[in-house]
Design a protein around this motif. Structure first.
Motif, PDB file in Angstrom:
ATOM      1  N   ALA A   1     -19.615  -0.028  19.885  1.00 40.36           N
ATOM      2  CA  ALA A   1     -20.043   0.429  21.208  1.00 40.36           C
ATOM      3  C   ALA A   1     -19.397   1.768  21.560  1.00 40.36           C
ATOM      4  N   LEU A   2     -18.119   1.926  21.207  1.00 43.25           N
ATOM      5  CA  LEU A   2     -17.442   3.188  21.500  1.00 43.25           C
ATOM      6  C   LEU A   2     -18.102   4.338  20.757  1.00 43.25           C
ATOM      7  N   ARG A   3     -18.482   4.115  19.529  1.00 43.39           N
ATOM      8  CA  ARG A   3     -19.131   5.181  18.763  1.00 43.39           C
ATOM      9  C   ARG A   3     -20.456   5.582  19.404  1.00 43.39           C
ATOM     10  N   ARG A   4     -21.226   4.604  19.820  1.00 46.90           N
ATOM     11  CA  ARG A   4     -22.523   4.913  20.442  1.00 46.90           C
ATOM     12  C   ARG A   4     -22.326   5.666  21.761  1.00 46.90           C
ATOM     13  N   ILE A   5     -21.385   5.200  22.553  1.00 48.03           N
ATOM     14  CA  ILE A   5     -21.132   5.864  23.839  1.00 48.03           C
ATOM     15  C   ILE A   5     -20.631   7.282  23.611  1.00 48.03           C
ATOM     16  N   ALA A   6     -19.704   7.456  22.659  1.00 46.13           N
ATOM     17  CA  ALA A   6     -19.173   8.789  22.374  1.00 46.13           C
ATOM     18  C   ALA A   6     -20.265   9.722  21.882  1.00 46.13           C
TER      19      ALA A   6
ATOM     20  N   GLY B   1     -18.017   9.640  17.498  1.00 42.14           N
ATOM     21  CA  GLY B   1     -19.346   9.053  17.352  1.00 42.14           C
ATOM     22  C   GLY B   1     -20.051   9.402  16.072  1.00 42.14           C
ATOM     23  N   GLY B   2     -19.537  10.361  15.305  1.00 41.60           N
ATOM     24  CA  GLY B   2     -20.225  10.824  14.112  1.00 41.60           C
ATOM     25  C   GLY B   2     -19.857  10.065  12.860  1.00 41.60           C
ATOM     26  N   PRO B   3     -20.406  10.490  11.702  1.00 42.44           N
ATOM     27  CA  PRO B   3     -20.080   9.846  10.419  1.00 42.44           C
ATOM     28  C   PRO B   3     -18.596   9.986  10.105  1.00 42.44           C
ATOM     29  N   GLY B   4     -18.042   9.004   9.441  1.00 46.83           N
ATOM     30  CA  GLY B   4     -16.622   9.033   9.096  1.00 46.83           C
ATOM     31  C   GLY B   4     -15.700   8.797  10.280  1.00 46.83           C
ATOM     32  N   SER B   5     -16.240   8.238  11.343  1.00 45.54           N
ATOM     33  CA  SER B   5     -15.427   7.996  12.544  1.00 45.54           C
ATOM     34  C   SER B   5     -14.267   7.053  12.238  1.00 45.54           C
ATOM     35  N   GLU B   6     -13.145   7.301  12.923  1.00 52.32           N
ATOM     36  CA  GLU B   6     -11.960   6.450  12.753  1.00 52.32           C
ATOM     37  C   GLU B   6     -11.939   5.302  13.762  1.00 52.32           C
ATOM     38  N   ALA B   7     -13.020   5.145  14.556  1.00 55.23           N
ATOM     39  CA  ALA B   7     -13.013   4.158  15.640  1.00 55.23           C
ATOM     40  C   ALA B   7     -12.767   2.742  15.133  1.00 55.23           C
ATOM     41  N   LEU B   8     -13.467   2.352  14.056  1.00 55.41           N
ATOM     42  CA  LEU B   8     -13.343   0.973  13.586  1.00 55.41           C
ATOM     43  C   LEU B   8     -11.931   0.649  13.094  1.00 55.41           C
TER      44      LEU B   8
END
Length: 835
Positions: free
Chosen positions: A440-445, A468-475
């Motif tokens: 959800a954070l990636r989509r919102i970002a 929000g982009g590829p290679g995001s560190e969010a997960l």
């Protein structure tokens, strides 16, 4: 396989670049479980080895409200070489200036059978108890001496008997056999209490007969003989095989819980392990492609890298075992000295084996999918730099089997199946929720990076685009931080709610005092005193007896309801003719006020629900050595949450009126009136024991705080593993951030603006992890307070704010480790490599 081993050996000689996080995460998780399991095994070994000293004898026969009968004494004399008689009860230690609750141990000349007593000054115990100047002697806990303002040679009273303080009690050998105490210890000789008025019929005391047996005595056979001979007398048996069952239960449960928390930490480490292996395999793409080009099969590729992972797993497990066993060994002197029961800290093979098994299984679970995906990747896709393909179904099935195996082993080894299943379900649910929050954070970002909010703010836009982009560190960031922070958030909310409930609710809901041992001829004058005191807003009284539940429907109670707490030890029992005011009957009906028939019982509805008892069942309660069997005719609500008066078992008046008994009472009064009431009661009736509710709650709060602290430390271990994952994530993304920095520099961004963008990205990720943890912790703490503590709950903002700030700080700190090196890279060098 021989070819796979040769290729794996050659690659391992190239170093461990990219897999340090793998080793750190695995070692920390294994070390946490090994350390806790080692301490648990050490305490269990100490309890077993020092059982006789801890109990104070090889065996103990215990009675409530009475001394042993002639036949019981004869049994002891026949089987024991020596016998020690102890009388244990609570009383008020009184001086002209003050009074305090104390736990009194009255002893004979044979005590202690095992171990030694340490006094200050160092005089023989029998000399100390002889006293001086015509008064019997006593030895007191230093806390009690300080509380009463006494000194060696000072005098105080227990009941109507005066004593002289002869020494301070520094060490008492058999403390493990004693139950939870609300007051510090006093030791006197039993004959000195003859005229004190404290051991009158019906007063609350226990007698404990410690037996020193001949070497080689079969304790199991002797226990069966004692129970067969005195099963109708309410005798309770303990021996050196399990000298302190309460301590053992606590250690087992606490140790199992902390091991499960350690497994949660290992799960967090597994996220780092999986990410490290995935990044490592991506760096091996050209090697794997080359091997496939010259004819290597998918099985050979899988075997080669599985061997390398196995070698690293073995190294991580060994390192974790060394840390997990080594730290307790190095701290052994401090641990053994600080624990209130014996512990023999040493190498525990079973504990280390448990930790190694969990580590190996976790490593396999979290590396299986990356390894299986590499098996399916085509050489052409690898040369183009792409990653595609899903693992075969057999690997997915194996993954499911391994997860089930881990849960099953955790359930059976924990000894607490419900807790283990709940923890496993909670960890899996938490990981799923955290993964969903990261998505959800990636989509919102991604959306916000193109919105008006980011317009004109290049630093914010770059941060949002990176999240929000590829290679995001969010997960990896939210998974690694979220679980540890969630545990800390839950602990913080529960602790704050308990303290708030004590400060907020106790003054309005709980009585100021519990008074016990009120004799039948004292209850009417006591009530008159309470009615005459304008400070007393409310009072309650009830007759009080202690009984042991021995039978259900003609069968031994344990056969019917197992190890339910109602049959462990003795329980408070009362009687009443008319139904007490405020009683809420949930099933059945109360007996008539003038009822004179067979005994009837009103039972706690909660106990009935937990044990399966119902209206019409018969319950046998042993009181003063006499079995009284009554029929359950009503179930009622019993509320102990307000620290007021409540009895699980109440009988009709005719059933118990003739038994020797005393009364208890509660008084409600403001704090400023407590000292005056206490002086008035103890002056008029020295035998009556007063228990200050606030002091009792403080003792319980101390125990709960110790548990919360242990849990918080375990959660901190999970956080440490999570921080290692953050470092690994930052290291894995170093090249990508260097490329971002180079492009931003080419576009004219200053060094300060780039640092601000990276800092903003870290702050957003940390804030998200903290917020998710606060929500998860709040839900968990509400469930504990509502369902376990049966208390109200409200959100406490201070611990929540600390959790959020901690999450932001952790991500910022992990990013700063590589910030300097990232910014130092020259744009031309990065762009040439990309070209």
């Amino acid at each position: 396989m021989s070819l796979a081993f040769r290729i794996a050996a050659r690659e391992l000689r190239g170093g461990l670049r990219g897999l340090r996080v793998f080793l750190i995460c695995l070692a920390l998780g294994v070390a946490a479980i090994a350390g806790v399991a080692t301490l648990r095994a050490s305490i269990q070994a100490g309890l077993a080895d020092q059982g006789s000293v801890l109990l104070g004898g090889d065996a103990e026969m215990r009675f409530t409200y009475r001394f042993a009968s002639d036949s019981e004494r004869a049994f002891m004399a026949t089987h024991a070489a020596r016998v020690s008689e102890i009388v244990d009860f609570r009383s008020m230690a009184i001086t002209p200036e003050d009074q305090a609750l104390t736990q009194v141990k009255a002893i004979d000349t044979a005590w202690p059978l095992y171990g030694t007593v340490t006094l200050d000054p160092a005089i023989p115990l029998d000399q100390a108890l002889e006293g001086q100047n015509g008064l019997p002697g006593a030895v007191l806990d230093p806390l009690l001496i300080e509380r009463l303002g006494l000194a060696i040679g000072g005098t105080f009273s227990l009941g109507t008997q005066s004593f002289v303080v002869m020494a301070a009690l520094i060490d008492e050998p058999d403390t493990g056999a004693d139950s939870f105490s609300l007051g510090p210890r006093s030791i006197v000789a039993t004959p000195a209490l003859a005229t004190s008025g404290l051991l009158a019929p019906g007063t609350l005391y226990e007698t404990k007969y410690r037996l020193a047996l001949a070497p080689g005595t079969d304790l199991e056979t002797l226990e069966k003989a004692a129970k067969q001979a005195f099963q109708e007398s309410g005798m309770r048996w303990t021996d050196s095989r399990r000298p302190a069952p309460g301590i053992e239960r606590f250690i087992d449960r606490m140790g199992s819980f902390l091991v499960l928390v350690g497994l949660a930490g290992l799960a967090v480490g597994g996220v780092g392990i999986s990410a490290a292996v995935r990044a490592w395999l991506q760096g091996k793409e050209k090697t794997i492609a080359t091997l496939k080009t010259i004819g290597a099969s998918s099985g050979l590729i899988f075997s080669t890298y599985l061997i390398q992972v196995a070698v690293l797993t073995l190294a991580g497990i060994v390192l974790g075992l060394i840390i997990g066993a080594g730290v307790p060994l190095m701290a052994a002197p401090w641990i053994e000295a600080s624990l209130p029961f014996p512990a023999k800290v040493g190498i525990a093979p079973a504990a280390l084996g448990e930790a190694a098994f969990y580590g190996a299984l976790t490593a396999l679970i979290f590396t299986l999918l990356p390894l299986a995906r590499a098996e399916r990747i085509r050489a052409a896709a690898l040369y183009r730099g792409g990653v595609s393909g899903w693992p075969r179904k057999r690997w997915l099935a194996l993954l499911g089997v391994l997860i089930v195996l881990l849960v099953v082993v955790a359930v059976f080894t924990s000894g607490i199946p419900e807790l283990a299943l709940g923890t496993a379900g909670g960890v899996l649910a938490a990981l799923a929720v955290l993964a969903l929050a990261a998505w959800a954070l990636r989509r919102i970002a991604r959306r916000l990076s193109h919105s008006r909010i980011a317009q004109g703010r290049p630093g914010l836009r770059a941060a949002l685009a990176a999240i929000g982009g590829p290679g995001s560190e969010a997960l990896p960031v939210i998974l690694s931080l979220g679980l540890g922070l969630s545990v800390l958030a839950a602990v913080g909310q529960i602790d704050a709610n308990l303290r708030a409930a004590i400060d907020r609710d106790l003054p309005t809901r709980a009585p100021a005092f519990f008074f016990v041992d009120i004799q039948p001829d004292q209850i009417d004058p006591f009530i008159e005193m309470a009615q005459a005191n304008s400070a007393v807003s409310q009072y309650e009284t009830a007759p009080m007896l202690r009984g042991v539940v021995t039978g259900i429907n003609g069968r031994p109670a344990r056969e019917v309801i197992g190890e339910h707490w109602i049959i462990r030890g003795d329980r408070g029992v009362s009687y009443a003719a008319a139904m007490p005011e405020g009683t809420k009957i949930t099933a059945g009906s109360w007996w008539p006020e003038a009822y004179q028939g067979a005994p009837q019982i009103s039972l706690s509805a909660q106990v009935a629900e937990e044990t399966g008892l119902k209206i019409g069942d018969e319950m046998t309660v042993n009181i003063l050595g006499r079995d009284i069997t009554g029929t359950i005719t009503s179930l009622r609500e019993v509320d102990f949450s307000n620290a007021g008066m409540g009895f699980v078992i109440v009988m009709n008046e005719a059933a118990l009126r003739g038994a020797p008994h005393s009364h208890i009472a509660t008084l409600y009064a403001p704090p400023e009136a407590e000292a005056t009431i206490l002086r008035e009661v103890t002056k008029a009736w020295p035998n009556i024991t007063a228990i200050r509710i606030r002091e009792a709650v403080d003792r319980v709060s101390e125990a709960l705080s110790a548990i919360a602290t242990a849990t918080a430390w375990a959660a901190a271990g999970t956080l440490l593993t999570g921080f290692a994952v953050l470092i690994g994530t930052a290291a894995a993304g170093e090249r990508r951030r260097a490329r971002e920095a180079a492009i931003l520099k080419v576009l004219g961004a200053t060094r300060a603006r780039i640092i601000a963008s990276f800092t903003l990205r870290a702050a957003i990720l940390g804030l998200a992890a903290g917020l998710v943890a606060v929500v998860a912790g709040a839900i968990s703490s509400w469930a504990v307070m509502y369902f376990v503590m049966e208390s109200s709950w409200r959100f406490e903002p201070v611990p929540a704010a600390l959790i959020i700030l901690g999450g932001v700080a952790a991500v910022l700190l992990a990013g700063l480790v590589f910030a300097g090196r990232t910014l130092a890279v020259k744009p031309a060098q990065v762009l040439r490599e990309d070209g």
